[in-house]
Design a protein around this motif. Structure first.
Motif, short mmCIF file in Angstrom:
data_model
loop_
_atom_site.label_atom_id
_atom_site.label_comp_id
_atom_site.label_asym_id
_atom_site.label_seq_id
_atom_site.Cartn_x
_atom_site.Cartn_y
_atom_site.Cartn_z
N UNK A 45 -2.03 13.27 -17.66
CA UNK A 45 -1.15 14.15 -18.88
C UNK A 45 -0.13 14.89 -17.74
N UNK A 46 -0.70 15.49 -16.69
CA UNK A 46 -0.01 16.44 -15.82
C UNK A 46 1.11 15.54 -14.90
N UNK A 47 0.58 14.30 -14.35
CA UNK A 47 1.31 13.53 -13.63
C UNK A 47 2.79 13.15 -14.54
N UNK A 48 2.29 12.87 -15.88
CA UNK A 48 3.62 12.51 -16.47
C UNK A 48 4.33 13.51 -17.25
N UNK A 49 4.23 14.68 -16.46
CA UNK A 49 5.11 16.00 -16.85
C UNK A 49 4.63 16.64 -18.10
N UNK A 50 3.62 16.54 -18.56
CA UNK A 50 3.18 17.09 -19.83
C UNK A 50 1.89 18.08 -19.51
N UNK A 51 1.53 19.00 -20.67
CA UNK A 51 0.56 19.95 -20.32
C UNK A 51 -0.77 19.61 -21.40
N UNK A 52 -1.85 19.39 -21.16
CA UNK A 52 -2.62 19.19 -22.39
C UNK A 52 -2.82 20.40 -23.63
N UNK A 53 -2.94 21.56 -23.11
CA UNK A 53 -3.07 22.59 -24.10
C UNK A 53 -2.00 22.77 -24.99
N UNK A 54 -0.87 22.58 -24.30
CA UNK A 54 0.46 22.30 -25.23
C UNK A 54 0.52 21.40 -26.58
N UNK A 55 0.09 20.31 -25.86
CA UNK A 55 -0.08 18.80 -26.83
C UNK A 55 -0.99 19.10 -27.55
N UNK B 10 5.05 -0.91 -15.41
CA UNK B 10 5.37 0.34 -14.77
C UNK B 10 5.71 0.03 -13.23
N UNK B 11 5.85 -1.02 -12.66
CA UNK B 11 6.04 -1.23 -11.19
C UNK B 11 7.32 -1.78 -11.21
N UNK B 12 7.75 -1.58 -9.81
CA UNK B 12 8.94 -2.59 -9.33
C UNK B 12 8.98 -3.92 -9.44
N UNK B 13 9.92 -4.87 -9.68
CA UNK B 13 9.50 -6.33 -9.88
C UNK B 13 9.43 -6.64 -8.40
N UNK B 14 9.97 -6.13 -7.23
CA UNK B 14 9.60 -6.63 -6.23
C UNK B 14 8.32 -6.35 -5.61
N UNK B 15 7.68 -5.42 -6.15
CA UNK B 15 6.29 -5.20 -5.90
C UNK B 15 5.07 -5.61 -6.64
N UNK C 294 0.75 -1.17 0.18
CA UNK C 294 -0.08 0.15 0.04
C UNK C 294 0.93 1.28 0.08
N UNK C 295 1.99 1.19 0.77
CA UNK C 295 2.85 2.55 0.73
C UNK C 295 3.37 2.71 -0.58
N UNK C 296 3.68 1.48 -1.25
CA UNK C 296 4.39 1.59 -2.48
C UNK C 296 3.31 2.22 -3.60
N UNK C 297 2.04 1.98 -3.48
CA UNK C 297 1.26 2.26 -4.37
C UNK C 297 0.73 3.96 -4.20
N UNK C 298 0.96 4.32 -2.99
CA UNK C 298 0.81 5.77 -2.64
C UNK C 298 1.72 6.65 -3.40
N UNK C 299 2.92 6.17 -3.54
CA UNK C 299 3.99 6.77 -4.22
C UNK C 299 4.03 6.75 -5.80
N UNK C 300 2.89 5.99 -6.42
CA UNK C 300 2.71 5.72 -7.70
C UNK C 300 1.40 6.48 -8.31
N UNK C 301 1.39 7.90 -8.38
CA UNK C 301 0.03 8.63 -8.78
C UNK C 301 -0.40 8.11 -9.95
N UNK C 302 0.45 7.75 -11.03
CA UNK C 302 0.06 7.53 -12.48
C UNK C 302 -0.66 6.20 -12.39
N UNK C 303 -0.09 5.19 -11.77
CA UNK C 303 -0.73 3.95 -11.56
C UNK C 303 -2.17 3.92 -10.70
N UNK C 304 -2.17 4.96 -9.73
CA UNK C 304 -3.35 5.05 -9.00
C UNK C 304 -4.31 5.76 -9.60
#
Length: 495
Positions: A401-411, A341-346, A219-229
């Protein structure tokens, strides 16, 4: 896409063995599902009791999948899977004994259903992680898509054959066939070559940081993965509001479409065919990314709104088929991203979270859609659920789009101004800059004179008056003065 890419995963020997065994097992599993439903319905005459048996098989997923994910991350997969297949076979044999002898009756059937669900809940993350080691990283999405194809085809074949068998000899034979089908999986587990397994990380000791805390670490690992959440949240919304078509199809068949039981069976068949089409579409995709997830979500949501407005059974079926295909693409994409997109250990714990998401979405969505269909109407339910799903998909697209470091209007602007248009625009801008450049400007810099330090005054005067140091008319740059005595004397005479 290269020729044959639809079945690229079948190039791996290990996957070919596993896919065939899985197909046999899926056929047996759906035979057992039909057999349990028929037996309970025959004994009680109550659809509610039948639904209770289904609930008993699904409920353990909510409680035990997380611990199954922990086991998948800590222990070797092969022994766990062999143990699970033996347990499944024993439980199926128990069902066959009850159906033949009548000993125990419904309480034993319900108890076995609960145990079957518990074994499946623990087995699911382990099997998901094991399957990811049968192919390389580039082929994983294709392997998951072919897995969906295997499940869909096995479901159709299992239910069809099961209906014939149960009508002829009763459910006991269905349970016996399912018990025997698990032998194929055990044989496949022994036939797979360990040396050819891909991306199989070594087990980390219990004291390792990646395993400390077990389920809490997951659960702690998932909280640090906003894109996957975000992907899991979108999967939950689409699964609860846009996937429970067993409820909405029944409501539409019994209500506005007036198709009855035969129409419901026809729509269920069309939906199953759509899942096969969706699996083939996903298998054809070179990559399954978040853009595919959003596109499939918007397509399914929009078509759901159209389904609510369909005037007849055939038009409703025509919309149901692509919706089912989009649902498989969504599931396959989320599963692919959860693995890649996740660590193999998790990875096992992430797959467990994915299984819990699917179970909760079904548990929440089915009664909610049923209540809405009863009080607001089936058509209104489809339109409302499709609209909410479309809004949620759009919001998830912006957030991803924002979490992955992009901006929708620019794209969007980049899409509207394509490269063939950007080039002439830049050329026109440069030409305009040269035309409007003030006289005396040099390299685009203003011609307004700046104060010159006194120490530089002499060198500037020499460069302006000496015929050797003077700027070249062609380049507007000072010529490199030859370092000879004659030139030095000429410059000196100017001082």
């Amino acid at each position: 896409m290269a020729k044959g890419a639809t079945f690229a995963a079948l190039r791996h020997r290990n996957y070919r063995i596993w896919a065939f065994a899985g197909f046999v097992s899926v056929i047996g599993t759906w035979m057992q599902v039909l057999g349990v439903n028929w037996y309970v319905l025959k004994e009680t005459g109550s659809a509610t009791s039948m639904g209770f048996a289904v609930l008993l098989q699904a409920a353990p997923t909510l409680l035990l999948s997380v611990w199954g994910g922990v086991l998948a991350d800590r222990l070797p997969a092969r022994p766990l899977l062999i143990t699970a297949q033996v347990a499944h076979a024993a439980l199926a044999a128990g069902l066959a004994a009850v159906a033949l002898t009548g000993v125990g009756g419904l309480p034993v059937i319900f108890a076995i259903s609960l145990c079957t669900g518990a074994v499946s809940a623990i087995e699911g993350p382990v099997m998901g992680r094991w399957a990811s080691t049968l192919v390389d990283r580039e082929t994983l999405g294709n392997a998951l898509a072919l897995g969906s194809l295997t499940n869909s085809a096995g479901r159709i074949l299992g239910m069809s054959l099961g209906a014939v068998v149960v009508a002829a000899v009763g459910p006991a034979l269905l349970f016996g066939i399912n018990a025997a089908s698990f032998a194929a999986v055990v044989v496949a587990l022994f036939a797979v070559r360990p040396a050819s397994l891909q991306d199989q990380p070594e087990a980390v000791p219990d004291g390792g940081s990646s395993h400390r805390g077990g389920a809490r670490a997951g659960f702690a690992y998932l909280r640090r993965q906003p894109v996957l959440l975000l992907a899991l949240a979108l999967s939950f919304v689409l699964g609860s509001l846009g996937r429970n078509y067993q409820v909405t199809m029944a409501a539409m068949s019994d209500g506005p479409l007036a198709a009855g039981a035969s129409g419901y069976g026809f729509l269920s068949t069309v939906f199953a065919v759509g899942t096969v089409v969706g699996a083939l579409v996903a298998a054809r995709r070179r990559t399954l990314g978040y853009r595919t997830l959003v596109a499939a979500g918007l397509l399914a949501s929009g078509l759901q709104i159209i389904a609510g407005l369909a005037p007849g059974t055939w038009s409703f079926a025509a919309v149901i088929l692509p919706i089912a295909a989009a649902a498989v693409v969504i599931d396959t994409t989320v599963g692919t991203r959860a693995q890649l997109d996740t660590d193999a250990a998790m990875r096992g714990r992430v797959l467990a979270a994915l299984a819990v998401t699917g179970s909760v979405s079904a548990a929440v969505g089915a009664p909610l859609l049923g209540w809405l269909a009863e009080h607001a109407g089936p058509r209104q339910t489809l339109v409302l659920a499709g609209s909410v799903a479309a809004i949620a998909t759009t919001a998830a697209a912006v957030a991803l789009d924002r979490q992955r470091g992009r901006r929708l209007p620019g794209r969007v602007a980049q899409v509207l101004v394509a490269p063939p248009l950007r080039r002439p625009v830049r050329q026109v801008a440069r030409t305009a800059a040269r035309i409007v450049r003030p006289a005396g400007a040099f390299g685009g810099v203003r011609s307004t004179p700046r104060p010159v330090p006194a120490s530089r005054g002499r060198s500037i005067r020499l460069a302006r008056e000496c015929p050797v140091c003077a700027p070249s008319p062609a380049t507007s740059r000072p010529a490199q003065p030859p370092r000879d005595v004659r030139h030095a004397a000429g410059c000196a005479s100017l001082c």
